[in-house]
Each structure stands twice: as C-alpha cells, then as structure tokens.
Design a protein around this motif. Structure first.
Motif, PDB file in Angstrom:
ATOM      1  N   ASN A 109       0.968  -0.499   0.195  1.00  0.00           N
ATOM      2  CA  ASN A 109      -0.129   0.021   0.142  1.00  0.00           C
ATOM      3  C   ASN A 109       0.342   1.100   0.167  1.00  0.00           C
ATOM      4  O   ASN A 109       0.923   2.137   0.916  1.00  0.00           O
ATOM      5  CB  ASN A 109      -0.895  -0.103   1.585  1.00  0.00           C
ATOM      6  CG  ASN A 109      -1.761   1.186   0.963  1.00  0.00           C
ATOM      7  OD1 ASN A 109      -2.665   1.214   0.025  1.00  0.00           O
ATOM      8  ND2 ASN A 109      -2.611   1.526   2.127  1.00  0.00           N
ATOM      9  N   ALA A 110       1.531   1.627  -0.994  1.00  0.00           N
ATOM     10  CA  ALA A 110       2.742   2.713  -0.955  1.00  0.00           C
ATOM     11  C   ALA A 110       2.491   2.582  -2.713  1.00  0.00           C
ATOM     12  O   ALA A 110       2.349   2.208  -3.894  1.00  0.00           O
ATOM     13  CB  ALA A 110       4.014   1.848  -0.854  1.00  0.00           C
ATOM     14  N   ILE A 111       3.266   3.909  -3.047  1.00  0.00           N
ATOM     15  CA  ILE A 111       3.003   4.518  -4.455  1.00  0.00           C
ATOM     16  C   ILE A 111       4.506   5.335  -4.579  1.00  0.00           C
ATOM     17  O   ILE A 111       4.558   6.293  -3.088  1.00  0.00           O
ATOM     18  CB  ILE A 111       2.164   5.670  -4.142  1.00  0.00           C
ATOM     19  CG1 ILE A 111       0.608   5.442  -4.235  1.00  0.00           C
ATOM     20  CG2 ILE A 111       2.477   6.707  -5.906  1.00  0.00           C
ATOM     21  CD1 ILE A 111      -0.609   6.113  -4.629  1.00  0.00           C
ATOM     22  N   SER A 112       5.267   5.271  -5.411  1.00  0.00           N
ATOM     23  CA  SER A 112       6.214   5.769  -5.532  1.00  0.00           C
ATOM     24  C   SER A 112       6.064   6.145  -6.842  1.00  0.00           C
ATOM     25  O   SER A 112       5.890   5.899  -8.403  1.00  0.00           O
ATOM     26  CB  SER A 112       7.818   4.543  -5.842  1.00  0.00           C
ATOM     27  OG  SER A 112       9.152   5.691  -6.539  1.00  0.00           O
ATOM     28  N   VAL A 113       6.467   7.669  -7.107  1.00  0.00           N
ATOM     29  CA  VAL A 113       6.607   8.481  -8.764  1.00  0.00           C
ATOM     30  C   VAL A 113       7.386   9.115  -8.746  1.00  0.00           C
ATOM     31  O   VAL A 113       8.758   9.980  -8.290  1.00  0.00           O
ATOM     32  CB  VAL A 113       4.849   9.324  -8.623  1.00  0.00           C
ATOM     33  CG1 VAL A 113       5.304  10.364  -9.737  1.00  0.00           C
ATOM     34  CG2 VAL A 113       4.296   9.248  -7.929  1.00  0.00           C
ATOM     35  N   MET A 382      11.173   2.230  -8.281  1.00  0.00           N
ATOM     36  CA  MET A 382      10.492   1.516  -8.791  1.00  0.00           C
ATOM     37  C   MET A 382       9.873   0.369  -8.982  1.00  0.00           C
ATOM     38  O   MET A 382       9.887  -0.317  -9.884  1.00  0.00           O
ATOM     39  CB  MET A 382      10.059   2.045 -10.104  1.00  0.00           C
ATOM     40  CG  MET A 382      10.395   3.673 -10.185  1.00  0.00           C
ATOM     41  SD  MET A 382       8.593   4.389  -9.275  1.00  0.00           S
ATOM     42  CE  MET A 382       7.868   3.765 -11.061  1.00  0.00           C
ATOM     43  N   ASN A 383      10.478  -0.991  -8.596  1.00  0.00           N
ATOM     44  CA  ASN A 383      10.762  -2.135  -8.397  1.00  0.00           C
ATOM     45  C   ASN A 383      11.070  -3.252  -7.309  1.00  0.00           C
ATOM     46  O   ASN A 383      12.209  -3.952  -6.576  1.00  0.00           O
ATOM     47  CB  ASN A 383      12.487  -2.239  -9.477  1.00  0.00           C
ATOM     48  CG  ASN A 383      13.161  -3.953  -9.553  1.00  0.00           C
ATOM     49  OD1 ASN A 383      11.359  -5.035  -9.633  1.00  0.00           O
ATOM     50  ND2 ASN A 383      13.827  -3.835 -10.054  1.00  0.00           N
ATOM     51  N   PRO A 384       9.768  -3.733  -6.242  1.00  0.00           N
ATOM     52  CA  PRO A 384      10.088  -4.363  -5.439  1.00  0.00           C
ATOM     53  C   PRO A 384       9.915  -5.611  -5.689  1.00  0.00           C
ATOM     54  O   PRO A 384       9.776  -5.881  -4.282  1.00  0.00           O
ATOM     55  CB  PRO A 384       7.918  -2.689  -4.749  1.00  0.00           C
ATOM     56  CG  PRO A 384       8.022  -3.162  -5.622  1.00  0.00           C
ATOM     57  CD  PRO A 384       8.162  -2.691  -7.129  1.00  0.00           C
ATOM     58  N   TYR A 385       9.498  -6.287  -6.900  1.00  0.00           N
ATOM     59  CA  TYR A 385       9.940  -7.282  -6.929  1.00  0.00           C
ATOM     60  C   TYR A 385      10.004  -7.772  -8.035  1.00  0.00           C
ATOM     61  O   TYR A 385       9.595  -8.459  -8.657  1.00  0.00           O
ATOM     62  CB  TYR A 385       7.601  -7.596  -6.947  1.00  0.00           C
ATOM     63  CG  TYR A 385       7.399  -6.666  -6.279  1.00  0.00           C
ATOM     64  CD1 TYR A 385       7.239  -7.972  -4.753  1.00  0.00           C
ATOM     65  CD2 TYR A 385       6.068  -6.236  -6.077  1.00  0.00           C
ATOM     66  CE1 TYR A 385       6.262  -7.571  -3.436  1.00  0.00           C
ATOM     67  CE2 TYR A 385       5.258  -5.741  -4.868  1.00  0.00           C
ATOM     68  CZ  TYR A 385       5.779  -5.900  -3.682  1.00  0.00           C
ATOM     69  OH  TYR A 385       4.527  -5.747  -2.430  1.00  0.00           O
ATOM     70  N   GLY A 386      10.985  -7.431  -8.004  1.00  0.00           N
ATOM     71  CA  GLY A 386      12.045  -8.096  -8.244  1.00  0.00           C
ATOM     72  C   GLY A 386      11.908  -7.781 -10.757  1.00  0.00           C
ATOM     73  O   GLY A 386      12.552  -9.046 -11.556  1.00  0.00           O
ATOM     74  N   LEU A 387      11.791  -6.856 -11.207  1.00  0.00           N
ATOM     75  CA  LEU A 387      11.966  -6.480 -12.718  1.00  0.00           C
ATOM     76  C   LEU A 387      13.528  -6.465 -12.653  1.00  0.00           C
ATOM     77  O   LEU A 387      13.554  -6.535 -12.163  1.00  0.00           O
ATOM     78  CB  LEU A 387      11.801  -5.237 -13.093  1.00  0.00           C
ATOM     79  CG  LEU A 387       9.693  -5.181 -12.667  1.00  0.00           C
ATOM     80  CD1 LEU A 387       9.569  -4.318 -13.114  1.00  0.00           C
ATOM     81  CD2 LEU A 387       9.085  -6.448 -13.853  1.00  0.00           C
ATOM     82  N   LYS A 388      13.547  -6.936 -14.280  1.00  0.00           N
ATOM     83  CA  LYS A 388      14.891  -7.203 -14.933  1.00  0.00           C
ATOM     84  C   LYS A 388      15.319  -5.887 -15.176  1.00  0.00           C
ATOM     85  O   LYS A 388      14.845  -5.124 -16.424  1.00  0.00           O
ATOM     86  CB  LYS A 388      15.348  -7.888 -15.700  1.00  0.00           C
ATOM     87  CG  LYS A 388      15.364  -9.471 -15.055  1.00  0.00           C
ATOM     88  CD  LYS A 388      15.814 -10.838 -15.740  1.00  0.00           C
ATOM     89  CE  LYS A 388      15.640 -11.638 -16.041  1.00  0.00           C
ATOM     90  NZ  LYS A 388      15.592 -12.445 -15.908  1.00  0.00           N
TER      91      LYS A 388
END
Length: 431
Positions: A109-113, A382-388
C-alpha cells in the motif's frame, strides 16, 4: 524492442378497365427514410470493425490481444501496477506540462512516482517522431497501414510499398498517442505499463473545483488566475492551481522545470488528500443506468481523463478480474482507481526526479538522463518485486554534447526522493 515475456485487438394496379391514374411514387420519402438507416449501419459497422479486428488466424481479437504494449508480468501482477501519467497542454499538439511514471505497490500500500522533465531526450533512431518525452503525446509517429485489411503493418509485412498479404498499397496514417507514450517507458526505461492516465489542464481545473480547491503553502505572494494570494497556506481554485503547476514562473528551462515539478507533487498530494476525505459515492454515483458524481461530471465534459477504458484496460487499471469490470462504466473505473490511490497514506507516497542534466541535442535544449543513476533509481524506487532493470533493459540514451558548465551546475536535478509537502521553492531559489 525487447521480448514480451507473456505479459503481455410489387406494384399493385386496379382491375382491368378500372385502373385509376397513378400518382408519382414518393421517392423523396424513401430517401429520407433510408439515409438514416444507412448512416446507422455504417456507424455500427465501423464500431464492429474497431472492436473486433481479425487476426491472421481468422478469429476476432479480444481487447487483451489488441494491446501492443507490455504490462506487468503475471507472477507479480497481484502485488504491483505501473502507470504512465501526464498533464496535457492547452492545445492537443502542445508539449505536455507534466510526465511521470507511477508504481503502485498494492501489497505494501505504497506509491512511488518518478517525474520526468518534459524536455527529457528520447535519443536517436528510437522510432519516435519527436526528440523529447513531452512532445510524444501530441505528435505520435506515423504508422504503415493497409486499408484493405484495416490494420497496421509490421516491417516484414511490407515489400516495395505494398502489403505482402494482399498487394494493397501501404498508407501512412497517424499513430497512437497513448501507444507511443507508453512505449517511452517500455522501450527506453524497461518498465511495464498497465495503463495510462492523462488529464488536460481544463479537466484538472474542473476536478479541483469539484473538490473545493486545494491547499498549498506559498513561499511568497503570488498572482494566479488573476487573483492574488498571500504567502502561507492558501486554498487555490482549479484555474489558479493549474496555472501554479504549469505556467507560473516556468521559462522552459531545466531549472524552472524543477521548481514546477516540485509544485506539481504538492498539488497532486493535495488533490489525493481531498479525494481521500470523500465517500466513493460522491465521486461516482451509478443509478438507473446513469452515472453522475464528481467524476461523472468530469468525464462527460469537454476535458475528460484519457485512459485505456477497454475491458482489458479496466482490468489492468484496477487490478481486478474481467468479471468485475467488464460491465463497469469508464467513469466508475477511473473514479475507483483514483480513490484507490487516495487511500494510500501520505507518508507512503514518494516522489523522485529522473537524474540527469541540461544538454543540447543539435540546436535543441534537452534534458539528458544519467543512465547509470537512472537504473539505480528505478531499482530503488520502482522495483519492489524483481523486474530486470539493467543495462540490457534500460536503454535510454545520454546526449554526448553537454551544455555549458554554468548551466550544468544550476540545472542538475537530484535523484533522491523529495518530500511531497512543505514550502515549494520559487524559480529564484531553485536556480
């Protein structure tokens, strides 16, 4: 462009001897009756065509199959969503006033812009019709088109100016503003985009007025929308707030754009605070097959929010299954999306500015991103779940020719997160 990875359109006569003199047949009435029918059938046929493009296999393309951009991978889609966000200028072809990419970490429940200067350089030979990100929306790249098959064509489908499949001459038609806008983030920054949310100045002003204005802290007295506001916390009208974040003290330089982006984050936070205090029924009221409320009035006006409102687009916007959104009106979908954002606590909303510096691309003043710092920022924010996100996927180009040393010292933007509240710097303070 990189691989999709699955994340991804009878005449009657009287008796003999008793025949009366015939009256002329009223052809004009037939024409009057037929023309509207033909027009209606034409419209319905057009709507059918754009809604059910035929694929090469012969079946009708679904809304999901018609999407040409990369969305969040299935394995992390429940946790996070990404959106391309913008504010458009006064005219449709004007440079945008704001460009950003928003990461909604739904699990935390967080936002990063991450905000981008509108003169951020796109690079050479990247397939865009313009040099800077703020010009993409109003000037999409033309695309080759086959009028016989009513479809866009890929390079391998064209030979000697004709469509390989049918021999029809290839036409160049205006491209899609939204697809090109999303492609910036897909192609140059390696980010998936689940939907775009673009609002015109007038629409934003209407939304702010509907909410009763927004509260901002002015560092000094300011005249906005022909009204003078004192320094300190003031409630701005819609027109005043929009002027404050678009044209006020903005001189089309990197330094003044920095000040403008700081003001934009303050107003965005204030809008979300106002929305969070409302009940969802105030935002959208659905009754007797009609939609009203704050967003209802906005969306039927002359300056609605633009987004992918197909069934697939609504799925991605709200992160809900198709069964819950297929019959949902676009107005309700966008209202519920903004309401979702507004429920995130202010302390869990982070803003950053794309790292880089002022430069020149030929004779054009641009903002040249620092690629290495950008990769680090995107992975951090912007990458909390491991995008490359690495050198292979973040392909944005830096400008070789730099501006003067003095310009660079005043124009370089910080890559660290900034607070979204508090006094906003004036142009003089920023430069």
């Amino acid at each position: 462009m990189k691989q999709n990875n699955g994340h991804k359109q009878v005449r009657l006569s009287g008796a003999a001897g008793n025949e009366k003199k015939k009256k002329p047949f009223p052809w004009e009435w037939v024409i009057v009756a037929i023309v509207p029918v033909i027009a209606l059938l034409s419209v319905l046929g057009f709507l059918y065509v754009i809604g059910t493009f035929e694929s090469s296999e012969g079946h009708s393309l679904s809304a999901k199959e018609m999407v040409t951009y990369e969305v969040t991978p299935e394995n992390i889609r429940k946790n996070v969503s990404y959106y391309a966000v913008g504010i458009t200028g006064e005219e449709s072809t004007d440079q945008m006033d704001a460009v950003a990419v928003l990461c909604f970490d739904r699990k935390a429940n967080a936002i990063s812009v991450v905000q981008m200067p509108v003169i951020t350089y796109l690079g050479k030979d990247t397939g865009f019709a313009v040099k800077t990100v703020g010009d993409v929306w109003g000037n999409p790249q033309s695309v080759p088109f086959c009028s016989s098959h009513l479809t866009k064509l890929k390079a391998e489908e064209i030979t000697k100016g004709t469509h390989v499949g049918c021999g029809a001459e290839v036409e160049m038609r205006p491209g899609s503003a939204s697809e090109d806008f999303i492609r910036v983030f897909n192609q140059l920054y390696g980010l998936p985009i689940d939907n775009f949310v673009v609002i015109p100045r007038a629409g934003l002003a209407q939304l702010i007025d509907e909410l009763g204005g927004v509260d901002v802290k002015l560092s000094k007295k300011a005249t906005l929308a022909e009204e003078t506001y004192k320094a300190g916390v003031q409630t701005l009208s819609g027109k005043a707030a929009v002027e404050y974040i678009t044209t006020y003290s903005y001189k089309k330089t990197v330094a003044t754009d920095r000040s403008r982006m700081l003001r934009q984050r303050e107003v965005l936070s204030a809008v979300l605070q106002r929305i969070s205090a409302r009940d969802i029924t105030e935002l959208v009221q659905v009754k007797d097959d009609s939609t009203t409320g704050i967003f209802g009035r906005l969306m039927i006006g002359s300056s609605p929010i633009r987004f992918n409102s197909t069934s697939f687009g609504k799925e991605q916007l709200l992160n809900l299954p198709n069964s819950e959104v297929s019959n949902m009106k676009a107005t309700e979908a966008i209202a519920r999306f903004v309401y979702q954002l507004a429920q995130v606590p202010q302390e869990k909303i982070t803003f950053s500015i794309l790292p880089g510096q002022g430069a020149k691309a030929g004779s054009t003043k641009v903002y040249s991103v620092n690629r290495q710092q950008t990769i680090a920022l995107l992975n951090d924010q912007m990458n909390p779940y491991g995008l490359k996100l690495n050198e292979d996927t973040v392909t944005v180009q830096q400008v070789a020719e730099k501006a003067s040393k003095a310009d660079l010292e005043t124009a370089t933007l910080a890559s660290v997160a900034q607070p979204q509240t508090g006094t906003i710097e004036t142009e003089e303070e920023a430069s």
